[in-house]
Design an enzyme around this catalytic site. Structure first.
Site, PDB file in Angstrom:
ATOM      1  N   GLY A  17      -6.861  -1.717   2.574  1.00  0.00           N
ATOM      2  CA  GLY A  17      -5.283  -2.064   2.503  1.00  0.00           C
ATOM      3  C   GLY A  17      -4.954  -2.919   1.318  1.00  0.00           C
ATOM      4  N   ASN A  19      -3.425  -1.851  -1.222  1.00  0.00           N
ATOM      5  CA  ASN A  19      -2.063  -1.502  -1.752  1.00  0.00           C
ATOM      6  C   ASN A  19      -1.106  -2.018  -1.070  1.00  0.00           C
ATOM      7  OD1 ASN A  19      -1.670   0.379  -4.244  1.00  0.00           O
ATOM      8  ND2 ASN A  19      -3.600   1.253  -2.913  1.00  0.00           N
ATOM      9  N   ILE A  93      -3.070  13.224   8.315  1.00  0.00           N
ATOM     10  CA  ILE A  93      -2.028  14.164   7.863  1.00  0.00           C
ATOM     11  C   ILE A  93      -0.994  14.057   8.987  1.00  0.00           C
ATOM     12  CG2 ILE A  93      -1.314  16.526   7.538  1.00  0.00           C
ATOM     13  CD1 ILE A  93      -3.588  16.059   5.762  1.00  0.00           C
ATOM     14  N   LEU A  94       0.636  13.863   8.372  1.00  0.00           N
ATOM     15  CA  LEU A  94       1.614  13.755   9.196  1.00  0.00           C
ATOM     16  C   LEU A  94       2.047  15.307   9.535  1.00  0.00           C
ATOM     17  CD1 LEU A  94       3.529  11.089   7.126  1.00  0.00           C
ATOM     18  CD2 LEU A  94       2.136  10.776   9.227  1.00  0.00           C
ATOM     19  N   ASN A 108       4.146   8.009  -0.673  1.00  0.00           N
ATOM     20  CA  ASN A 108       2.791   8.052  -0.667  1.00  0.00           C
ATOM     21  C   ASN A 108       2.222   7.689  -2.206  1.00  0.00           C
ATOM     22  OD1 ASN A 108      -0.161   8.570   0.214  1.00  0.00           O
ATOM     23  ND2 ASN A 108      -0.126  10.368  -0.811  1.00  0.00           N
ATOM     24  N   HIS A 110      -1.369   8.161  -4.646  1.00  0.00           N
ATOM     25  CA  HIS A 110      -2.287   9.078  -4.532  1.00  0.00           C
ATOM     26  C   HIS A 110      -3.020   8.871  -5.968  1.00  0.00           C
ATOM     27  CE1 HIS A 110      -4.919  12.593  -4.137  1.00  0.00           C
ATOM     28  NE2 HIS A 110      -4.857  12.683  -5.390  1.00  0.00           N
TER      29      HIS A 110
END
Ligand code: GRF
Length: 232
Positions: A17, A19, A93-94, A108, A110
């Protein structure tokens, strides 16, 4: 406590966590109204709670199955109806129908310069490419913030931050350098979306002249030939 702002954000995490912390600390134009996790042991939940933000872990065992766990997370998000859903180290994964319902409202981060190195182990793969190709060809690595679409790490790119790969780098030193960039880039992007200086149109990011100038000052990259918002 953060001041209430109209632009509301829900942050999804699965682990450390860091970010999420930087998003909490650097919130200027948005309010984080919840931090959600698919992992009950995610260390990131504690910091959010200490900052006075509702932080909820959805336990897969209590939910009964992965499908039900995801359904609970989606139902919660739909109930609070945030302006933006921010994936900050979210390792699940959503479902595509959820992504479709929130098209242009999920971002998101990455840890690579997409489209290179989608998926996992990005620092290791960047180092391998660097050593295989020789110093000059592969000397850059970094991070990308993008809108989420139906693929993995494949949605429209919003912004990137780059760093050099050094010949002496190992995975840890490189990861630390990229993480520093993430902690600057992500809050900058989310503040700019909240201030309507970055928007989603026709499956791509568009930018205000103000944000284009800020990106340049910060050394952030925006997609080439991206549309510019017209004043008024
Ligand atoms: C970050 O490197 C992010 O780019 C990736 O997962 C990591 C999460 O780190 N998606 P943290 O949990 O924010 O510290």
């Amino acid at each position: 406590m953060q001041p209430a702002r109209n632009f509301t954000v829900v942050v999804l995490i699965s682990g450390r966590g860091s970010n999420c912390q930087s998003l909490i600390r650097q919130a200027e134009d948005y309010s984080i109204i919840g931090v959600l996790s698919n992992n009950v042991d995610a260390p990131g939940l504690k910091y959010a709670r200490e900052a006075g933000i509702e932080a909820i872990a959805f336990d897969r065992k209590t939910a009964g199955s992965l499908v039900q766990q995801k359904q609970q997370i989606y139902s919660h998000i739909e109930a609070v109806a945030p302006s933006l859903i921010v994936l900050a180290g979210y390792m699940q994964i959503l479902e595509s129908d959820f992504v479709e319902r929130f098209e242009g409202k999920i971002v998101n981060i990455h840890p690579s310069l997409l489209p290179r190195f989608k998926g996992l182990d990005t620092h290791k793969r960047a180092l391998q490419a660097f050593h295989q190709a020789g110093v000059s060809a592969e000397a850059k690595h970094g991070c990308t913030v993008h809108y989420v679409d139906w693929g993995v790490d494949s949605g429209p790119i919003i912004a990137q931050a780059r760093c050099r790969i050094m010949p002496s780098d190992g995975e840890e030193t490189l990861a630390a350098r990229v993480l520093d960039l993430e902690h600057r880039l992500f809050p900058w992007v989310v503040n700019a979306i909240a201030a309507n200086d970055i928007a989603y149109r026709d499956r791509q990011a568009i930018f205000s002249p103000k944000v284009i100038a800020e990106a340049k000052d910060n050394g952030f990259l925006l997609p080439e030939r991206s549309p510019v918002m017209q004043p008024g």
